[in-house]
Design a protein around this motif. Structure first.
Motif, PDB file in Angstrom:
ATOM      1  N   THR A  61      28.429  32.979  20.748  1.00 14.11           N
ATOM      2  CA  THR A  61      28.163  33.939  21.833  1.00 14.11           C
ATOM      3  C   THR A  61      28.704  33.403  23.155  1.00 14.11           C
ATOM      4  N   ASN A  62      28.446  32.132  23.419  1.00 15.23           N
ATOM      5  CA  ASN A  62      28.938  31.519  24.666  1.00 15.23           C
ATOM      6  C   ASN A  62      30.462  31.543  24.719  1.00 15.23           C
ATOM      7  N   LEU A  63      31.092  31.237  23.605  1.00 18.75           N
ATOM      8  CA  LEU A  63      32.562  31.264  23.574  1.00 18.75           C
ATOM      9  C   LEU A  63      33.101  32.677  23.788  1.00 18.75           C
ATOM     10  N   SER A  64      32.408  33.668  23.247  1.00 24.18           N
ATOM     11  CA  SER A  64      32.875  35.044  23.443  1.00 24.18           C
ATOM     12  C   SER A  64      32.719  35.476  24.900  1.00 24.18           C
ATOM     13  N   LEU A  65      31.773  34.884  25.619  1.00 26.22           N
ATOM     14  CA  LEU A  65      31.555  35.213  27.036  1.00 26.22           C
ATOM     15  C   LEU A  65      32.385  34.348  27.988  1.00 26.22           C
ATOM     16  N   GLN A  66      33.019  33.330  27.477  1.00 32.99           N
ATOM     17  CA  GLN A  66      33.695  32.347  28.316  1.00 32.99           C
ATOM     18  C   GLN A  66      34.768  32.975  29.213  1.00 32.99           C
ATOM     19  N   ASP A  67      35.649  33.802  28.653  1.00 31.44           N
ATOM     20  CA  ASP A  67      36.721  34.394  29.455  1.00 31.44           C
ATOM     21  C   ASP A  67      36.158  35.265  30.576  1.00 31.44           C
ATOM     22  N   ARG A  68      35.158  36.061  30.260  1.00 30.65           N
ATOM     23  CA  ARG A  68      34.550  36.927  31.289  1.00 30.65           C
ATOM     24  C   ARG A  68      33.880  36.084  32.374  1.00 30.65           C
ATOM     25  N   LEU A  69      33.243  34.989  31.970  1.00 31.64           N
ATOM     26  CA  LEU A  69      32.608  34.113  32.949  1.00 31.64           C
ATOM     27  C   LEU A  69      33.653  33.479  33.872  1.00 31.64           C
ATOM     28  N   TYR A  70      34.806  33.077  33.309  1.00 29.17           N
ATOM     29  CA  TYR A  70      35.875  32.531  34.139  1.00 29.17           C
ATOM     30  C   TYR A  70      36.389  33.582  35.117  1.00 29.17           C
ATOM     31  N   GLU A  71      36.505  34.829  34.636  1.00 29.29           N
ATOM     32  CA  GLU A  71      36.931  35.909  35.525  1.00 29.29           C
ATOM     33  C   GLU A  71      35.922  36.107  36.652  1.00 29.29           C
ATOM     34  N   LEU A  72      34.643  36.123  36.294  1.00 29.56           N
ATOM     35  CA  LEU A  72      33.592  36.294  37.301  1.00 29.56           C
ATOM     36  C   LEU A  72      33.583  35.140  38.292  1.00 29.56           C
ATOM     37  N   ARG A  73      33.821  33.930  37.807  1.00 31.06           N
ATOM     38  CA  ARG A  73      33.871  32.766  38.684  1.00 31.06           C
ATOM     39  C   ARG A  73      35.010  32.925  39.690  1.00 31.06           C
ATOM     40  N   THR A  74      36.163  33.371  39.204  1.00 23.15           N
ATOM     41  CA  THR A  74      37.317  33.564  40.089  1.00 23.15           C
ATOM     42  C   THR A  74      37.025  34.663  41.115  1.00 23.15           C
ATOM     43  N   GLU A  75      36.466  35.779  40.637  1.00 16.80           N
ATOM     44  CA  GLU A  75      36.125  36.871  41.552  1.00 16.80           C
ATOM     45  C   GLU A  75      35.108  36.418  42.588  1.00 16.80           C
ATOM     46  N   THR A  76      34.120  35.654  42.158  1.00 19.19           N
ATOM     47  CA  THR A  76      33.094  35.169  43.077  1.00 19.19           C
ATOM     48  C   THR A  76      33.695  34.229  44.115  1.00 19.19           C
ATOM     49  N   LYS A  77      34.585  33.350  43.679  1.00 18.54           N
ATOM     50  CA  LYS A  77      35.225  32.425  44.618  1.00 18.54           C
ATOM     51  C   LYS A  77      36.061  33.202  45.629  1.00 18.54           C
ATOM     52  N   GLU A  78      36.801  34.203  45.149  1.00 13.67           N
ATOM     53  CA  GLU A  78      37.600  35.016  46.066  1.00 13.67           C
ATOM     54  C   GLU A  78      36.707  35.756  47.051  1.00 13.67           C
ATOM     55  N   ALA A  79      35.604  36.313  46.568  1.00 18.89           N
ATOM     56  CA  ALA A  79      34.675  37.022  47.453  1.00 18.89           C
ATOM     57  C   ALA A  79      34.056  36.067  48.460  1.00 18.89           C
ATOM     58  N   PHE A  80      33.716  34.872  48.026  1.00 19.23           N
ATOM     59  CA  PHE A  80      33.136  33.877  48.924  1.00 19.23           C
ATOM     60  C   PHE A  80      34.151  33.456  49.984  1.00 19.23           C
ATOM     61  N   ASP A  81      35.389  33.188  49.552  1.00 15.74           N
ATOM     62  CA  ASP A  81      36.441  32.813  50.502  1.00 15.74           C
ATOM     63  C   ASP A  81      36.687  33.930  51.503  1.00 15.74           C
ATOM     64  N   ASN A  82      36.695  35.160  51.010  1.00 13.86           N
ATOM     65  CA  ASN A  82      36.891  36.300  51.898  1.00 13.86           C
ATOM     66  C   ASN A  82      35.731  36.415  52.889  1.00 13.86           C
ATOM     67  N   ALA A  83      34.516  36.199  52.414  1.00 13.44           N
ATOM     68  CA  ALA A  83      33.344  36.254  53.295  1.00 13.44           C
ATOM     69  C   ALA A  83      33.425  35.174  54.362  1.00 13.44           C
ATOM     70  N   LYS A  84      33.861  33.970  53.976  1.00 11.14           N
ATOM     71  CA  LYS A  84      34.009  32.888  54.950  1.00 11.14           C
ATOM     72  C   LYS A  84      35.070  33.246  55.995  1.00 11.14           C
ATOM     73  N   PHE A  85      36.183  33.835  55.531  1.00 12.47           N
ATOM     74  CA  PHE A  85      37.238  34.247  56.458  1.00 12.47           C
ATOM     75  C   PHE A  85      36.706  35.312  57.415  1.00 12.47           C
ATOM     76  N   MET A  86      35.985  36.286  56.857  1.00 10.15           N
ATOM     77  CA  MET A  86      35.431  37.360  57.693  1.00 10.15           C
ATOM     78  C   MET A  86      34.421  36.801  58.697  1.00 10.15           C
ATOM     79  N   GLU A  87      33.652  35.816  58.261  1.00 10.68           N
ATOM     80  CA  GLU A  87      32.672  35.196  59.162  1.00 10.68           C
ATOM     81  C   GLU A  87      33.381  34.520  60.332  1.00 10.68           C
ATOM     82  N   SER A  88      34.449  33.797  60.057  1.00  3.36           N
ATOM     83  CA  SER A  88      35.177  33.137  61.147  1.00  3.36           C
ATOM     84  C   SER A  88      35.867  34.176  62.028  1.00  3.36           C
ATOM     85  N   ARG A  89      36.386  35.238  61.401  1.00  4.21           N
ATOM     86  CA  ARG A  89      37.015  36.316  62.173  1.00  4.21           C
ATOM     87  C   ARG A  89      35.982  37.004  63.051  1.00  4.21           C
ATOM     88  N   TRP A  90      34.777  37.180  62.532  1.00  5.55           N
ATOM     89  CA  TRP A  90      33.686  37.785  63.293  1.00  5.55           C
ATOM     90  C   TRP A  90      33.395  36.964  64.547  1.00  5.55           C
TER      91      TRP A  90
END
Length: 181
Positions: A61-90
């Motif tokens: 089950t964990n192996l079947s979820l691994q790719d989706r978890l990696y995708e979510l990790r990447t999306e989360t990192k991008e969202a976090f980086d974007n939030a940090k950029f927006m915070e500094s821009r703010w």
């Protein structure tokens, strides 16, 4: 055969003779065969096998979820980086906004009014000095149009000066109020 603590603990061995028990202690293969035939050991092995299968299923089950978890990790990192950029821009935008709004701050406007009043007084005094210096002797005389022109310009400069002075005095005495909005 008398009931012993061994027989009480392991009733499955009660049917064995003393010689059989000694053989169990002396022969490891015989010991293993008797040991693995005990119901408690069989239950333990069965539980171990069930846990192993459950672990394997969880791993699948964990192996079947691994790719989706990696995708979510990447999306989360991008969202976090974007939030940090927006915070500094703010923060930059807030600073820029404060700088822009400072020009409309009542204290800053009063300061500008006082500077403009002083500059207006200086301009009228410079005009008067220039007029007086341009006519070195009363005998040379300025023609009437020069005098009229001087009076008109001087009067206009002094009128603006006194209006500014009046507004500054009213402001300083609290008669001028600013409403935000």
């Amino acid at each position: 055969m008398a009931a012993t603590p061994l027989m009480n603990e392991f009733p499955e061995l009660a049917h064995l003779t003393r010689e059989d028990l000694e053989d169990i202690l002396n022969d490891p293969a015989y010991f293993q065969s008797i040991f693995h035939s005990l119901p408690q050991v069989k239950q333990l092995y069965q539980a171990q096998a069930e846990l192993g299968m459950a672990n394997e299923e969880i791993a699948r089950t964990n192996l079947s979820l691994q790719d989706r978890l990696y995708e979510l990790r990447t999306e989360t990192k991008e969202a976090f980086d974007n939030a940090k950029f927006m915070e500094s821009r703010w923060k930059d935008l807030e600073r820029e906004q404060r700088e822009v709004y400072q020009r409309f701050n009542p204290q800053f406007l009063l300061l500008r009014l006082r500077h403009a009043t002083t500059a207006q007084d200086d301009a009228s005094e410079a005009l008067a000095s220039s007029f007086v210096q341009s006519s070195p002797s009363p005998s040379s005389g300025n023609d009437a149009s020069d005098v009229d022109e001087f009076i008109r310009e001087f009067r206009e400069l002094r009128k603006v000066y006194h209006k500014r002075l009046m507004w500054g005095d009213r402001w300083a005495s609290g008669q001028v109020s600013w409403e935000d909005g």
